[in-house]
Design a protein around this motif. Sequence first.
Motif, PDB file in Angstrom:
ATOM      1  N   LEU A   1      10.794  38.853  17.790  1.00 36.05           N
ATOM      2  CA  LEU A   1       9.874  39.722  17.059  1.00 36.05           C
ATOM      3  C   LEU A   1      10.562  40.354  15.857  1.00 36.05           C
ATOM      4  CD1 LEU A   1       8.005  41.469  20.018  1.00 36.05           C
ATOM      5  CD2 LEU A   1       7.124  39.729  18.448  1.00 36.05           C
ATOM      6  N   THR A   2      11.812  40.764  16.033  1.00 37.43           N
ATOM      7  CA  THR A   2      12.573  41.343  14.921  1.00 37.43           C
ATOM      8  C   THR A   2      12.785  40.312  13.820  1.00 37.43           C
ATOM      9  OG1 THR A   2      13.689  42.789  16.491  1.00 37.43           O
ATOM     10  CG2 THR A   2      14.691  42.566  14.324  1.00 37.43           C
ATOM     11  N   LEU A   3      13.136  39.083  14.211  1.00 33.20           N
ATOM     12  CA  LEU A   3      13.323  38.008  13.232  1.00 33.20           C
ATOM     13  C   LEU A   3      12.032  37.725  12.478  1.00 33.20           C
ATOM     14  CD1 LEU A   3      15.039  35.707  12.002  1.00 33.20           C
ATOM     15  CD2 LEU A   3      14.204  34.277  13.859  1.00 33.20           C
ATOM     16  N   ALA A   4      10.937  37.631  13.206  1.00 43.34           N
ATOM     17  CA  ALA A   4       9.645  37.357  12.573  1.00 43.34           C
ATOM     18  C   ALA A   4       9.241  38.485  11.624  1.00 43.34           C
ATOM     19  CB  ALA A   4       8.579  37.160  13.639  1.00 43.34           C
ATOM     20  N   ALA A   5       9.507  39.729  12.023  1.00 39.73           N
ATOM     21  CA  ALA A   5       9.179  40.860  11.150  1.00 39.73           C
ATOM     22  C   ALA A   5      10.022  40.820   9.884  1.00 39.73           C
ATOM     23  CB  ALA A   5       9.398  42.178  11.891  1.00 39.73           C
ATOM     24  N   GLY A   6      11.296  40.459  10.003  1.00 40.88           N
ATOM     25  CA  GLY A   6      12.160  40.366   8.827  1.00 40.88           C
ATOM     26  C   GLY A   6      11.721  39.262   7.880  1.00 40.88           C
TER      27      GLY A   6
ATOM     28  N   ASP B   1       8.681  38.071   7.651  1.00 41.95           N
ATOM     29  CA  ASP B   1       7.410  38.504   7.075  1.00 41.95           C
ATOM     30  C   ASP B   1       7.636  39.517   5.954  1.00 41.95           C
ATOM     31  OD1 ASP B   1       4.581  38.488   6.983  1.00 41.95           O
ATOM     32  OD2 ASP B   1       4.570  40.444   7.977  1.00 41.95           O
ATOM     33  N   ARG B   2       8.606  40.410   6.140  1.00 41.58           N
ATOM     34  CA  ARG B   2       8.909  41.428   5.129  1.00 41.58           C
ATOM     35  C   ARG B   2       9.461  40.784   3.851  1.00 41.58           C
ATOM     36  NH1 ARG B   2      11.182  44.757   8.617  1.00 41.58           N
ATOM     37  NH2 ARG B   2      13.189  43.755   8.407  1.00 41.58           N
ATOM     38  N   ASP B   3      10.242  39.711   4.006  1.00 40.72           N
ATOM     39  CA  ASP B   3      10.848  39.028   2.856  1.00 40.72           C
ATOM     40  C   ASP B   3      10.152  37.704   2.574  1.00 40.72           C
ATOM     41  OD1 ASP B   3      12.706  41.037   2.616  1.00 40.72           O
ATOM     42  OD2 ASP B   3      14.180  40.040   3.886  1.00 40.72           O
ATOM     43  N   CYS B   4       8.869  37.654   2.762  1.00 41.28           N
ATOM     44  CA  CYS B   4       8.117  36.404   2.649  1.00 41.28           C
ATOM     45  C   CYS B   4       8.302  35.734   1.285  1.00 41.28           C
ATOM     46  CB  CYS B   4       6.642  36.667   2.917  1.00 41.28           C
ATOM     47  SG  CYS B   4       5.664  35.159   2.984  1.00 41.28           S
ATOM     48  N   ASP B   5       8.261  36.499   0.208  1.00 39.65           N
ATOM     49  CA  ASP B   5       8.432  35.910  -1.131  1.00 39.65           C
ATOM     50  C   ASP B   5       9.809  35.259  -1.278  1.00 39.65           C
ATOM     51  OD1 ASP B   5       5.904  36.715  -1.875  1.00 39.65           O
ATOM     52  OD2 ASP B   5       6.597  38.591  -2.767  1.00 39.65           O
ATOM     53  N   ALA B   6      10.845  35.928  -0.780  1.00 44.37           N
ATOM     54  CA  ALA B   6      12.193  35.377  -0.869  1.00 44.37           C
ATOM     55  C   ALA B   6      12.336  34.120  -0.015  1.00 44.37           C
ATOM     56  CB  ALA B   6      13.222  36.423  -0.432  1.00 44.37           C
ATOM     57  N   VAL B   7      11.724  34.111   1.151  1.00 44.55           N
ATOM     58  CA  VAL B   7      11.788  32.937   2.029  1.00 44.55           C
ATOM     59  C   VAL B   7      11.096  31.742   1.379  1.00 44.55           C
ATOM     60  CG1 VAL B   7      11.030  31.994   4.249  1.00 44.55           C
ATOM     61  CG2 VAL B   7      11.974  34.306   4.129  1.00 44.55           C
ATOM     62  N   VAL B   8       9.912  31.966   0.829  1.00 49.86           N
ATOM     63  CA  VAL B   8       9.178  30.881   0.166  1.00 49.86           C
ATOM     64  C   VAL B   8       9.969  30.363  -1.039  1.00 49.86           C
ATOM     65  CG1 VAL B   8       7.089  30.331  -1.146  1.00 49.86           C
ATOM     66  CG2 VAL B   8       6.927  31.623   0.983  1.00 49.86           C
ATOM     67  N   ALA B   9      10.528  31.273  -1.835  1.00 44.70           N
ATOM     68  CA  ALA B   9      11.319  30.852  -3.003  1.00 44.70           C
ATOM     69  C   ALA B   9      12.555  30.072  -2.566  1.00 44.70           C
ATOM     70  CB  ALA B   9      11.721  32.078  -3.820  1.00 44.70           C
ATOM     71  N   GLY B  10      13.207  30.520  -1.502  1.00 46.86           N
ATOM     72  CA  GLY B  10      14.392  29.818  -1.020  1.00 46.86           C
ATOM     73  C   GLY B  10      14.097  28.413  -0.532  1.00 46.86           C
TER      74      GLY B  10
END
Length: 62
Positions: A6-11, A13-22
Amino acid sequence: MTVCLLTLAAGIDRDCDAVVAGLALPWSSGVVEGHVNRIKMLKRQIFGRVGFNLPRKRVHLA
């Protein structure tokens, strides 16, 4: 274990733009991370053994 997921998923989700860009963009910071890793290794090797001049010289020459 569920709390960790849950903590990983929340993190993510919080950095969704950075994850998509990466995942989508062709750029990488791997070279920069390699240099940072090398400097940290050099600092660990000579920590507490010498003054400031030798570590500085070793980082510049390495």
